[in-house]
Design a protein around this motif. Structure first.
Motif, PDB file in Angstrom:
ATOM      1  N   ARG A  57       0.821  -1.219   0.000  1.00 16.07           N
ATOM      2  CA  ARG A  57       0.000   0.000   0.000  1.00 16.07           C
ATOM      3  C   ARG A  57       0.857   1.271   0.000  1.00 16.07           C
ATOM      4  N   VAL A  58       2.187   1.140   0.150  1.00 11.96           N
ATOM      5  CA  VAL A  58       3.072   2.305   0.099  1.00 11.96           C
ATOM      6  C   VAL A  58       3.273   2.675  -1.367  1.00 11.96           C
ATOM      7  N   PRO A  59       3.056   3.967  -1.721  1.00 12.93           N
ATOM      8  CA  PRO A  59       3.161   4.328  -3.137  1.00 12.93           C
ATOM      9  C   PRO A  59       4.579   4.112  -3.672  1.00 12.93           C
TER      10      PRO A  59
ATOM     11  N   TRP B 231      28.687  12.004   3.400  1.00  8.77           N
ATOM     12  CA  TRP B 231      27.871  11.975   4.623  1.00  8.77           C
ATOM     13  C   TRP B 231      27.426  10.557   4.922  1.00  8.77           C
ATOM     14  N   ARG B 232      27.007   9.860   3.891  1.00  6.68           N
ATOM     15  CA  ARG B 232      26.558   8.469   4.081  1.00  6.68           C
ATOM     16  C   ARG B 232      27.707   7.639   4.654  1.00  6.68           C
ATOM     17  N   GLN B 233      28.884   7.810   4.039  1.00  6.52           N
ATOM     18  CA  GLN B 233      30.051   7.012   4.435  1.00  6.52           C
ATOM     19  C   GLN B 233      30.372   7.214   5.920  1.00  6.52           C
TER      20      GLN B 233
ATOM     21  N   GLY C  69      13.990   1.726   4.930  1.00  3.63           N
ATOM     22  CA  GLY C  69      13.791   2.536   3.727  1.00  3.63           C
ATOM     23  C   GLY C  69      15.065   2.560   2.898  1.00  3.63           C
ATOM     24  N   ALA C  70      15.622   1.395   2.666  1.00  8.66           N
ATOM     25  CA  ALA C  70      16.955   1.290   2.042  1.00  8.66           C
ATOM     26  C   ALA C  70      16.969   1.749   0.584  1.00  8.66           C
ATOM     27  N   GLY C  71      15.795   1.948  -0.006  1.00  5.25           N
ATOM     28  CA  GLY C  71      15.709   2.499  -1.354  1.00  5.25           C
ATOM     29  C   GLY C  71      16.393   1.614  -2.382  1.00  5.25           C
TER      30      GLY C  71
ATOM     31  N   LEU D 262      21.833   2.975  -2.012  1.00  7.83           N
ATOM     32  CA  LEU D 262      22.972   3.904  -2.080  1.00  7.83           C
ATOM     33  C   LEU D 262      23.887   3.802  -0.853  1.00  7.83           C
ATOM     34  N   ASN D 263      23.375   3.239   0.226  1.00  7.61           N
ATOM     35  CA  ASN D 263      24.225   3.101   1.429  1.00  7.61           C
ATOM     36  C   ASN D 263      25.027   1.805   1.455  1.00  7.61           C
ATOM     37  N   LEU D 264      24.664   0.878   0.596  1.00  7.17           N
ATOM     38  CA  LEU D 264      25.156  -0.498   0.750  1.00  7.17           C
ATOM     39  C   LEU D 264      26.677  -0.595   0.756  1.00  7.17           C
TER      40      LEU D 264
ATOM     41  N   GLU E 145      12.689  -2.335   2.787  1.00  6.24           N
ATOM     42  CA  GLU E 145      12.234  -1.397   1.758  1.00  6.24           C
ATOM     43  C   GLU E 145      10.827  -1.814   1.316  1.00  6.24           C
ATOM     44  N   PRO E 146       9.827  -0.919   1.480  1.00  3.37           N
ATOM     45  CA  PRO E 146       8.466  -1.326   1.109  1.00  3.37           C
ATOM     46  C   PRO E 146       8.225  -1.386  -0.399  1.00  3.37           C
ATOM     47  N   ASP E 147       8.883  -0.509  -1.156  1.00  9.28           N
ATOM     48  CA  ASP E 147       8.597  -0.389  -2.587  1.00  9.28           C
ATOM     49  C   ASP E 147       9.255  -1.542  -3.368  1.00  9.28           C
ATOM     50  N   ALA E 148       8.420  -2.364  -3.997  1.00  9.02           N
ATOM     51  CA  ALA E 148       8.932  -3.551  -4.693  1.00  9.02           C
ATOM     52  C   ALA E 148       9.893  -3.178  -5.825  1.00  9.02           C
ATOM     53  N   HIS E 149       9.666  -2.032  -6.473  1.00 10.53           N
ATOM     54  CA  HIS E 149      10.527  -1.637  -7.601  1.00 10.53           C
ATOM     55  C   HIS E 149      11.919  -1.263  -7.087  1.00 10.53           C
ATOM     56  N   LYS E 150      11.940  -0.496  -5.988  1.00 10.81           N
ATOM     57  CA  LYS E 150      13.245  -0.138  -5.414  1.00 10.81           C
ATOM     58  C   LYS E 150      13.917  -1.392  -4.832  1.00 10.81           C
ATOM     59  N   ALA E 151      13.129  -2.253  -4.210  1.00 12.89           N
ATOM     60  CA  ALA E 151      13.705  -3.466  -3.603  1.00 12.89           C
ATOM     61  C   ALA E 151      14.390  -4.319  -4.677  1.00 12.89           C
TER      62      ALA E 151
ATOM     63  N   MET F 228      19.005   4.950   8.916  1.00 10.82           N
ATOM     64  CA  MET F 228      17.874   5.513   8.196  1.00 10.82           C
ATOM     65  C   MET F 228      18.332   6.819   7.541  1.00 10.82           C
ATOM     66  N   THR F 229      18.298   6.876   6.220  1.00 13.75           N
ATOM     67  CA  THR F 229      18.722   8.101   5.539  1.00 13.75           C
ATOM     68  C   THR F 229      17.625   8.563   4.589  1.00 13.75           C
ATOM     69  N   LEU F 230      17.167   9.783   4.766  1.00 12.17           N
ATOM     70  CA  LEU F 230      16.169  10.432   3.895  1.00 12.17           C
ATOM     71  C   LEU F 230      14.872   9.622   3.843  1.00 12.17           C
ATOM     72  N   VAL F 231      14.432   9.155   4.981  1.00 13.40           N
ATOM     73  CA  VAL F 231      13.256   8.274   5.029  1.00 13.40           C
ATOM     74  C   VAL F 231      12.087   8.907   5.797  1.00 13.40           C
TER      75      VAL F 231
ATOM     76  N   VAL G 283       7.802   8.640   5.099  1.00 15.80           N
ATOM     77  CA  VAL G 283       6.892   7.653   5.715  1.00 15.80           C
ATOM     78  C   VAL G 283       5.538   8.306   6.006  1.00 15.80           C
ATOM     79  N   ALA G 284       4.474   7.493   5.987  1.00 15.93           N
ATOM     80  CA  ALA G 284       3.129   8.028   6.211  1.00 15.93           C
ATOM     81  C   ALA G 284       2.949   8.484   7.664  1.00 15.93           C
ATOM     82  N   ASP G 285       3.552   7.755   8.606  1.00 19.17           N
ATOM     83  CA  ASP G 285       3.299   8.038  10.021  1.00 19.17           C
ATOM     84  C   ASP G 285       4.632   8.041  10.791  1.00 19.17           C
TER      85      ASP G 285
HETATM   86  C1  LIG Z   1      14.067   9.480  -0.459  1.00 25.59           C
HETATM   87  S1  LIG Z   1      14.043   7.742  -0.484  1.00 25.59           S
HETATM   88  C2  LIG Z   1      15.542   7.364   0.431  1.00 25.59           C
HETATM   89  C3  LIG Z   1      16.140   6.052   0.034  1.00 25.59           C
HETATM   90  C4  LIG Z   1      17.461   5.715   0.724  1.00 25.59           C
HETATM   91  N1  LIG Z   1      17.289   5.591   2.149  1.00 25.59           N
HETATM   92  C5  LIG Z   1      18.522   6.726   0.414  1.00 25.59           C
HETATM   93  O1  LIG Z   1      19.076   7.331   1.334  1.00 25.59           O
HETATM   94  O2  LIG Z   1      18.825   6.884  -0.769  1.00 25.59           O
HETATM   95  C6  LIG Z   1      12.757   7.358   0.672  1.00 25.59           C
HETATM   96  C7  LIG Z   1      12.603   5.875   0.876  1.00 25.59           C
HETATM   97  O3  LIG Z   1      11.643   5.622   1.900  1.00 25.59           O
HETATM   98  C8  LIG Z   1      10.835   4.558   1.467  1.00 25.59           C
HETATM   99  N2  LIG Z   1       9.544   4.626   2.171  1.00 25.59           N
HETATM  100  C9  LIG Z   1       8.405   5.247   1.818  1.00 25.59           C
HETATM  101  N3  LIG Z   1       7.435   5.031   2.724  1.00 25.59           N
HETATM  102  C10 LIG Z   1       7.992   4.249   3.683  1.00 25.59           C
HETATM  103  C11 LIG Z   1       7.500   3.669   4.886  1.00 25.59           C
HETATM  104  N4  LIG Z   1       6.249   3.869   5.291  1.00 25.59           N
HETATM  105  N5  LIG Z   1       8.349   2.911   5.601  1.00 25.59           N
HETATM  106  C12 LIG Z   1       9.638   2.725   5.214  1.00 25.59           C
HETATM  107  N6  LIG Z   1      10.152   3.244   4.092  1.00 25.59           N
HETATM  108  C13 LIG Z   1       9.351   4.011   3.345  1.00 25.59           C
HETATM  109  C14 LIG Z   1      10.700   4.760  -0.025  1.00 25.59           C
HETATM  110  O4  LIG Z   1      10.249   3.597  -0.684  1.00 25.59           O
HETATM  111  C15 LIG Z   1      12.103   5.168  -0.376  1.00 25.59           C
HETATM  112  O5  LIG Z   1      12.922   4.066  -0.613  1.00 25.59           O
END
Ligand SMILES: C[S@@+](CC[C@H](N)C(=O)[O-])C[C@H]1O[C@@H](n2cnc3c(N)ncnc32)[C@H](O)[C@@H]1O
Length: 221
Positions: free
Chosen positions: A14-16, A40-42, A56-58, A61-63, A77-83, A119-122, A126-128
């Motif tokens: 259900r996560v877009p 910064w990530r490093q 939210g590993a996207g 990029l951190n790996l 990672e919720p998004d199947a395409h990013k996963a 957790m970076t840029l997550v 997130v919805a909540d």
């Molecule tokens: C801006 S991207 C950051 C990706 C990665 N962490 C990075 O630093 O490049 C935000 C990420 O949060 C994920 N995301 C969105 N909703 C989320 C949720 N409810 N829980 C966890 N991750 C979520 C997205 O699918 C996406 O991969």
């Protein structure tokens, strides 16, 4: 598969997300990565030790920044395409990451499972955020650490209100990202002691997505 894992995958569905935005993600961040974000990530991820969960590993990029031979690495990672793109990345030597599709609001792990959460840029997406913070706190061991790097609402007298006005537009333009989240106070309100190590405004991110803050949050005793 456990019921908990199944529920988390259903919630992840259900996560877009879309194939298009997953493919576009790294090209859009390319300049930012080259001019500072990757460094910064490093620095942040060099501190990840023990059993680690990245939320939210996207696209991964951190790996490459995780230390070789890390005890355990779970990439959520919720998004199947990013996963899918994440699974194509090469992990550090001696690390065999487990990829789990779940949202931060419903993590399919037992209490006290991890020493480090990354957790970076997550939390901008997130919805909540409070529910996500509560889940992170639950799965972290009492002496565990959350290593974070997030862009947050500016304290500037002009930029903060401008971010508030642009929020809805930015959500549409930037794949669900909210440019005005007060992430550090939110973590403090949800059971973390937060140490901000770096806060920068001149970062090569769009002005609306600044400043970026990075630091360590520890569960309150
Ligand atoms: C801006 S991207 C950051 C990706 C990665 N962490 C990075 O630093 O490049 C935000 C990420 O949060 C994920 N995301 C969105 N909703 C989320 C949720 N409810 N829980 C966890 N991750 C979520 C997205 O699918 C996406 O991969």
């Amino acid at each position: 598969m456990t019921d908990r894992r199944r529920d988390a995958e259903a919630a992840a569905d259900r996560v877009p997300g879309s194939r298009f935005s997953a493919r576009l993600y790294e090209p859009v961040l390319w300049l930012g990565e080259k001019t500072g974000l990757a460094r910064w990530r490093q620095r942040l991820i060099a501190d990840a030790t023990g059993e680690v969960m990245e939320l939210g590993a996207g696209t991964g990029l951190n790996l490459r920044h995780y230390r070789p031979g890390l005890e355990r690495l779970v990439l959520v990672e919720p998004d199947a395409h990013k996963a899918r793109l994440l699974a194509e990345k090469t992990p550090p030597a001696g690390v065999d990451p487990e990829i789990v599709r779940a949202p931060g609001e419903l993590l399919p792990f037992a209490d006290d499972s991890f020493d480090t959460v990354v957790m970076t840029l997550v939390l901008c997406t997130v919805a909540d955020p409070p529910a996500t913070a509560a889940e992170i706190r639950r799965v972290l061991r009492p002496d565990g650490r959350l290593l974070f790097m997030e862009h947050v609402r500016s304290d500037g007298p002009r930029m903060g209100p401008l971010q508030d006005r642009l929020e809805n537009l930015w959500v549409k333009l930037a794949d669900g990202c909210h440019c005005n989240r007060r992430t550090v106070p939110m973590l403090r309100d949800n059971g973390f002691e937060v140490e901000v190590k770096v806060s920068k405004d001149q970062f090569p991110m769009p002005p609306v997505a600044r400043p970026i803050v990075s630091g360590v949050a520890r569960p309150e005793a």
